[in-house]
Design a protein around this motif. Structure first.
Motif, PDB file in Angstrom:
ATOM      1  N   ASN A 224      40.362  37.174  30.469  1.00  0.00           N
ATOM      2  CA  ASN A 224      40.904  37.373  31.810  1.00  0.00           C
ATOM      3  C   ASN A 224      39.911  38.200  32.602  1.00  0.00           C
ATOM      4  OD1 ASN A 224      42.430  38.599  33.989  1.00  0.00           O
ATOM      5  ND2 ASN A 224      44.198  37.671  32.980  1.00  0.00           N
ATOM      6  N   ILE A 225      39.602  37.728  33.784  1.00  0.00           N
ATOM      7  CA  ILE A 225      38.505  38.351  34.528  1.00  0.00           C
ATOM      8  C   ILE A 225      38.788  39.800  34.907  1.00  0.00           C
ATOM      9  CG2 ILE A 225      39.195  37.643  36.844  1.00  0.00           C
ATOM     10  CD1 ILE A 225      35.745  36.937  36.163  1.00  0.00           C
ATOM     11  N   ALA A 226      40.067  40.146  35.091  1.00  0.00           N
ATOM     12  CA  ALA A 226      40.387  41.524  35.460  1.00  0.00           C
ATOM     13  C   ALA A 226      40.001  42.489  34.336  1.00  0.00           C
ATOM     14  CB  ALA A 226      41.873  41.645  35.777  1.00  0.00           C
ATOM     15  N   ALA A 227      40.287  42.063  33.096  1.00  0.00           N
ATOM     16  CA  ALA A 227      39.988  42.938  31.964  1.00  0.00           C
ATOM     17  C   ALA A 227      38.479  43.120  31.815  1.00  0.00           C
ATOM     18  CB  ALA A 227      40.581  42.339  30.691  1.00  0.00           C
ATOM     19  N   LEU A 229      36.305  42.745  34.070  1.00  0.00           N
ATOM     20  CA  LEU A 229      35.800  43.475  35.239  1.00  0.00           C
ATOM     21  C   LEU A 229      35.871  44.981  34.987  1.00  0.00           C
ATOM     22  CD1 LEU A 229      34.907  43.481  38.239  1.00  0.00           C
ATOM     23  CD2 LEU A 229      37.313  43.594  38.839  1.00  0.00           C
ATOM     24  N   VAL A 230      37.014  45.429  34.477  1.00  0.00           N
ATOM     25  CA  VAL A 230      37.172  46.867  34.222  1.00  0.00           C
ATOM     26  C   VAL A 230      36.149  47.328  33.185  1.00  0.00           C
ATOM     27  CG1 VAL A 230      38.723  48.607  33.286  1.00  0.00           C
ATOM     28  CG2 VAL A 230      39.565  46.913  34.908  1.00  0.00           C
ATOM     29  N   LEU A 231      35.961  46.524  32.144  1.00  0.00           N
ATOM     30  CA  LEU A 231      35.001  46.899  31.098  1.00  0.00           C
ATOM     31  C   LEU A 231      33.590  46.976  31.666  1.00  0.00           C
ATOM     32  CD1 LEU A 231      36.435  44.700  28.244  1.00  0.00           C
ATOM     33  CD2 LEU A 231      36.382  47.178  28.279  1.00  0.00           C
TER      34      LEU A 231
ATOM     35  N   LEU B   3      41.493  31.522  38.196  1.00  0.00           N
ATOM     36  CA  LEU B   3      40.973  32.161  36.982  1.00  0.00           C
ATOM     37  C   LEU B   3      39.958  33.250  37.299  1.00  0.00           C
ATOM     38  CD1 LEU B   3      40.423  29.274  34.441  1.00  0.00           C
ATOM     39  CD2 LEU B   3      41.995  31.187  34.272  1.00  0.00           C
ATOM     40  N   PRO B   6      40.442  38.361  40.054  1.00  0.00           N
ATOM     41  CA  PRO B   6      41.134  39.417  39.311  1.00  0.00           C
ATOM     42  C   PRO B   6      42.433  39.810  40.009  1.00  0.00           C
ATOM     43  CG  PRO B   6      39.128  40.246  40.333  1.00  0.00           C
ATOM     44  CD  PRO B   6      39.141  38.780  40.551  1.00  0.00           C
ATOM     45  N   LEU B  11      44.459  44.597  37.076  1.00  0.00           N
ATOM     46  CA  LEU B  11      43.347  45.546  37.181  1.00  0.00           C
ATOM     47  C   LEU B  11      43.850  46.967  36.987  1.00  0.00           C
ATOM     48  CD1 LEU B  11      41.070  44.457  40.157  1.00  0.00           C
ATOM     49  CD2 LEU B  11      40.417  44.772  37.782  1.00  0.00           C
ATOM     50  N   MET B  14      44.920  47.490  33.415  1.00  0.00           N
ATOM     51  CA  MET B  14      43.729  47.491  32.545  1.00  0.00           C
ATOM     52  C   MET B  14      42.989  48.815  32.668  1.00  0.00           C
ATOM     53  SD  MET B  14      41.753  45.814  30.450  1.00  0.00           S
ATOM     54  CE  MET B  14      40.124  46.237  29.855  1.00  0.00           C
TER      55      MET B  14
END
Lengths: 362, 166
Positions: A224-227, A229-231, B3, B6, B11, B14
């Motif tokens: 998932n791009i949000a995860a 992104l945070v990393l 997809l 985000p 976010l 996370m």
């Protein structure tokens, strides 16, 4: 002789598996073939990869079993709103909120205004992905703190090397520190090792949990791009906040001919873009690898259902193919799960190491 | 492209989840593990070094022991040699002394024999003198009888003396 015997055994095992698949699938295909449902692979795959407001566990005896999760919304008029997602099940409206069926916000909770238009409120819902994230985070913390507890209890230097869980964690930590972090980060690796090891463990556990299809696992988090992104932002921050003077000088005033940096700052511009492309590559790499892996496994599994209409023989043989390819892909994904965590850690180490260069002179 | 977009809620969660995990592990997890591993590594290194030192020391001691043994052996040989030389020297001295003593005894004996001989000779001389005096007395007794007879007598006496001596 021994070799041939083992080969024979393997062939027998394979044949047995094929037959098993035939026997299992043929009646299933025969019974469900008549219903005439069209299987849309794309929808199935996207449904599994995308987020949802309830945690669908499976279909048992014709009933869908799903865990409703809390929906947390914030709107200007209503403030913070919190309710169970079971109220929205089946397209119901609740308190002026519903899950949009189509449009830009398809699949998301929207506020339906009296005039009929939809607006998207700030959505902090514990969705399936968030719930999985919390479960996996708890697992990561328990894993590492469980191992750390051993060291806190057996703190003496001359006590025995740890066995069992702590030994496994130590093996992992030691191989990462000696094989990746120390050579990539350089002499000041000690300061960054905890972050890098946390990133590795977090990604690795989430990757593995993504492959396991049974309930508390099976959420697609690192895909998932949000995860990611945070990393990636975390690595970006660690790299640049702890960068040395030498590193910033290399970025802003690199060691190139003067006309490349003044009057037009060509090289500095490239370097500054480079600062952002590095974590961007980290983000996309991890996301794409895991997402693609999940998609391929799902598509291969869908072969079983897509071929139902083509008759029992085709369905059975294609199911066998699907299962073999599925097993193969799962093994590959297991490798990828480790590899991507490893690559993320290694590249983060390299970026941090580049930002630490020349630091020992100051 | 859902997809690649985000989701803000995700976010947020996370950030929260990863932040908490990062905090917990960086505070209570990895530093302890890393330190323990490092300490154990150092301990093993130092132990190995100590073991190496101890081994060297043992080798050194062994070498020393061997040297001491060799020295003792050499000393023993030397003492034996010395003793033998001493013995030989003493024996030689004794022999010499004995020879000297023997020579002295022989010398003494010879001297005594000489002395006795001389004494005998002196006695004999005294005897002769006495005899000569006696002869002279006898001759004096028959004084002036006959020169021929004197000569005869003297001859006879001398002959007697000769016989007597023999």
């Amino acid at each position: 002789m021994e070799f041939f015997r083992s080969i024979n055994k393997r062939i027998l095992a394979l044949a047995a598996m094929v037959l098993l698949v035939f026997f299992c699938v043929v009646p299933a295909g025969a019974s469900s073939g008549g219903e005439g449902e069209d299987v849309v692979v794309k929808d199935i795959v996207l449904e599994h990869i995308n987020d949802s407001y309830e945690w669908h566990i499976g279909k048992f005896w014709g009933k869908h079993v799903a865990i409703p999760l809390p929906v947390i919304l914030y709107t200007k008029e209503k403030g913070l709103v919190c309710f169970s997602s079971s109220h929205l099940h089946g397209g119901h409206q609740y308190n002026g909120f519903a899950i949009a069926q189509e449009g830009d916000y398809a699949g998301k909770v929207v506020e339906i205004l009296p005039c009929g238009s939809q607006i998207r409120p700030l959505d902090f819902s514990i969705t399936k992905t968030v719930a999985g994230l919390l479960v996996n985070s708890a697992i990561v913390v328990l894993m590492i703190l469980g191992a750390a507890r051993y060291y806190r209890r057996n703190g003496k230097v001359d006590s025995q090397a740890p066995k069992g869980w702590a030994g496994l964690v130590e093996m992992l930590v030691e191989s990462l520190v000696d094989g990746v972090i120390k050579p990539c980060v350089g002499p000041r690796y000690r300061k960054f090792a905890p972050y890098l090891l946390t990133a590795f463990t977090f990604i690795f556990v989430n990757n593995i949990m993504g492959i396991i299809p049974i309930f508390p696992a099976g959420t697609n988090i690192t895909g998932n791009i949000a995860a990611t992104l945070v990393l990636a932002v975390a690595t970006f921050l660690v790299t640049n906040l702890y960068g040395t003077k030498h590193y910033w000088k290399e970025v802003l005033w690199p060691d190139v001919p003067l006309w490349l940096k003044a009057p037009l700052p060509i090289m500095p511009a490239i370097e500054i873009i480079g600062l952002f492309t590095k974590p961007f590559a980290l983000m996309i790499r991890l996301f794409a690898n895991i997402m693609a892996g999940h998609s391929v496994i799902l598509i291969l599994t869908c072969i079983v259902f897509v071929t139902v209409k083509m008759g029992a023989a085709v369905n059975a043989s294609m199911s066998a193919v699907s299962i073999f390819l599925g097993i193969f892909m799962n093994c590959l994904e297991l490798l990828v799960a480790f590899l991507q965590a490893y690559v993320f850690t290694m590249l983060s180490s390299v970026f941090i190491g580049m930002a630490q260069e020349g630091g020992e002179h100051h | 492209m859902g997809l690649l977009q985000p989701e803000s809620g995700l976010l947020f969660w996370m950030c929260l989840a990863f932040g908490v995990v990062l905090f917990l592990l960086c505070k209570f997890g990895f530093p302890i593990i890393l330190r323990s591993i490092e300490e154990r590594k150092e301990y093993i290194d130092s132990s190995l070094e100590e073991a190496g030192k101890a081994r060297q020391e043992t080798m050194h001691l062994k070498e020393q022991g061997r040297q001491v043994m060799e020295e003792a052996q050499a000393q023993r040989w030397k003492i034996l040699e010395d003793t033998r030389a001493e013995q030989e020297k003493v024996a030689g001295e004794m022999r010499q002394k004995a020879q000297q003593e023997a020579a002295a005894i022989i010398e003494n004996a010879r001297a005594e024999a000489q002395a006795q001989k001389e004494a005998i000779l002196r006695q004999a001389n005294e005897h002769i003198v006495t005899l000569a005096v006696a002869v002279a007395q006898k001759m004096l007794r028959q004084q002036l009888q006959d020169t021929k007879a004197q000569a005869e007598l003297a001859g006879r006496i001398l002959k007697e003396m000769d016989d007597k001596q023999n």
